[in-house]
Design a protein around this motif. Structure first.
Motif, PDB file in Angstrom:
ATOM      1  N   THR A 212      89.750  50.377  -5.569  1.00 52.73           N
ATOM      2  CA  THR A 212      90.373  49.063  -5.464  1.00 52.73           C
ATOM      3  C   THR A 212      89.585  48.180  -4.511  1.00 52.73           C
ATOM      4  N   ASP A 214      89.668  43.989  -2.596  1.00 55.35           N
ATOM      5  CA  ASP A 214      90.399  42.774  -2.246  1.00 55.35           C
ATOM      6  C   ASP A 214      89.420  41.625  -2.473  1.00 55.35           C
ATOM      7  N   GLU A 245      95.216  43.920  -3.504  1.00 50.91           N
ATOM      8  CA  GLU A 245      94.247  44.897  -4.012  1.00 50.91           C
ATOM      9  C   GLU A 245      94.412  45.078  -5.510  1.00 50.91           C
ATOM     10  N   ILE A 246      93.291  45.309  -6.169  1.00 50.91           N
ATOM     11  CA  ILE A 246      93.277  45.524  -7.611  1.00 50.91           C
ATOM     12  C   ILE A 246      92.121  46.458  -7.926  1.00 50.91           C
ATOM     13  N   SER A 247      92.306  47.330  -8.901  1.00 47.53           N
ATOM     14  CA  SER A 247      91.239  48.266  -9.249  1.00 47.53           C
ATOM     15  C   SER A 247      90.110  47.543  -9.986  1.00 47.53           C
ATOM     16  N   ASP A 250      91.088  47.241 -13.675  1.00 44.62           N
ATOM     17  CA  ASP A 250      92.047  46.168 -13.948  1.00 44.62           C
ATOM     18  C   ASP A 250      91.413  44.796 -13.763  1.00 44.62           C
ATOM     19  N   THR A 251      90.456  44.691 -12.847  1.00 44.98           N
ATOM     20  CA  THR A 251      89.727  43.432 -12.685  1.00 44.98           C
ATOM     21  C   THR A 251      88.943  43.105 -13.947  1.00 44.98           C
ATOM     22  N   LEU A 254      91.280  41.903 -16.555  1.00 41.24           N
ATOM     23  CA  LEU A 254      91.744  40.547 -16.274  1.00 41.24           C
ATOM     24  C   LEU A 254      90.669  39.525 -16.641  1.00 41.24           C
ATOM     25  N   TRP A 283      91.772  46.784   1.062  1.00 45.96           N
ATOM     26  CA  TRP A 283      92.906  45.850   0.973  1.00 45.96           C
ATOM     27  C   TRP A 283      93.045  45.213   2.347  1.00 45.96           C
ATOM     28  N   ARG A 302      97.593  38.095  -7.686  1.00 44.78           N
ATOM     29  CA  ARG A 302      97.020  38.223  -9.037  1.00 44.78           C
ATOM     30  C   ARG A 302      96.826  36.861  -9.698  1.00 44.78           C
TER      31      ARG A 302
END
Length: 332
Positions: A212, A214, A245-247, A250-251, A254, A283, A302
């Motif tokens: 993840t 940030d 935080e995002i993996s 997943d980024t 997106l 994060w 997000r």
């Protein structure tokens, strides 16, 4: 403002945005760019029309103390961004990171002390924290050198802070988390995904997708630097992050959603870090920046990330911009 500001690393991704923002806000700005025989100013060659010709350029080498000193004459505030930052390149060329990141920083703070420069803002990185031991990560988090790059940034940070402690230099450390936006190198994950998708590839190559990050939009990072330049804070380390935080996976998804396409992710072994070198989780706590500077990310959460990604994608959609990138090649 009458005070003159020097930006080192002004030819790079964040530095070029910072120069533009300073000029627009009325600062007398000198841009330190890396000397080369092409007389290229990096991204400043493509500075926005409203700022062209409104900043001074000094071409030099941050590793050379004489050139650094000359660039800093008559300067009130230094925003020191010049650094080598690509992690994979630091695996096989670590000495160049010591020379640029540590010795380069020593050159800046030594000249600042000798010349009576009022203020220095030194740029750190969230990579110095390594894999998070607790979240959100505050400025008190232990430092962990999990790559030669992060190790040299820890060294540079400590050299910088030592000049505040030992000599009273008015210095603050800015610690941005993963900044993204227009002009970023394709060695970073967001431009890697965007350029592959815009080139028509739907099966994109990435390294590890579970860690993840940030992500902080470049305009927010720049606003943090300017807030520090205008403050009287000294001897502090301040995070600039979105507190979200995002993996990596997943980024990427997106980004595909923002572009309006599907994607499959293929693991590419050459893009994987050695296991113990991978930073698994980042994060940021941005409480200190809020409290001391009143700084808040305009692209938090997000939804904010999606807005920042949309701006970034729009820039890459310009054929002239996309043509600068080698979408099919792994950039270290």
């Amino acid at each position: 403002m009458a005070a003159k500001i020097l930006v080192t690393g002004a030819d790079g991704f964040i530095g070029s945005h910072l120069v533009e923002a300073l000029v627009r806000q009325g600062f007398d700005t000198r841009a330190f760019v890396f000397y080369n025989s092409f007389n290229s100013w990096g991204w400043l060659d493509n500075a926005a029309p409203d700022v062209r010709g409104k900043f001074e350029v000094f071409a030099g080498d941050i590793r050379d103390p004489h050139g650094v000193r000359e660039a800093m004459r008559g300067i009130d505030t230094v925003l020191h961004l010049a650094a080598l930052i690509a992690i994979p390149f630091s695996y096989h060329s670590p000495a160049s990171y010591v020379d640029t990141n540590i010795t380069g920083t020593l050159n800046v703070v030594q000249a600042a002390r000798d010349l009576g420069v009022r203020r220095v803002v030194h740029t750190s990185t969230s990579e110095v924290y390594g894999t998070a031991r607790f979240v959100p990560i505050t400025e008190d988090h232990p430092l962990q050198g999990q790559s030669p790059y992060s190790a040299t940034k820890i060294g540079a940070d400590q050299i910088a802070l030592s000049f505040h402690a030992a000599f009273g230099l008015g210095l603050t450390v800015a610690r941005p988390f993963n900044t993204y936006g227009p002009r970023q190198s394709a060695r970073a994950v967001i431009p890697t995904v965007i350029t592959q998708l815009l080139a028509g590839t739907r099966r994109i190559k990435l390294g590890a997708v579970h860690p993840t990050r940030d992500f902080n939009y470049v305009d927010d990072t720049v606003a943090g630097f300017i807030a520090l330049a205008q403050s009287e804070i000294a001897g502090e380390v301040i995070n600039f992050g979105s507190d979200f935080e995002i993996s990596i996976g997943d980024t990427a998804r997106l980004i595909a959603q923002v572009i309006g396409c599907d994607l499959d992710i293929e693991s590419d072994d050459q893009r994987l870090r050695p296991a113990a070198s991978e930073v698994e989780r980042l994060w940021a706590s941005n409480d200190k920046a809020r409290r001391l500077l009143g700084w808040r990310p305009a692209h938090g959460g997000r939804d904010g990330l999606a807005r920042g990604l949309a701006k970034t994608v729009d820039w890459f959609r310009d054929p002239a911009n996309l043509a600068r990138y080698k979408a099919g090649q792994y950039n270290i």
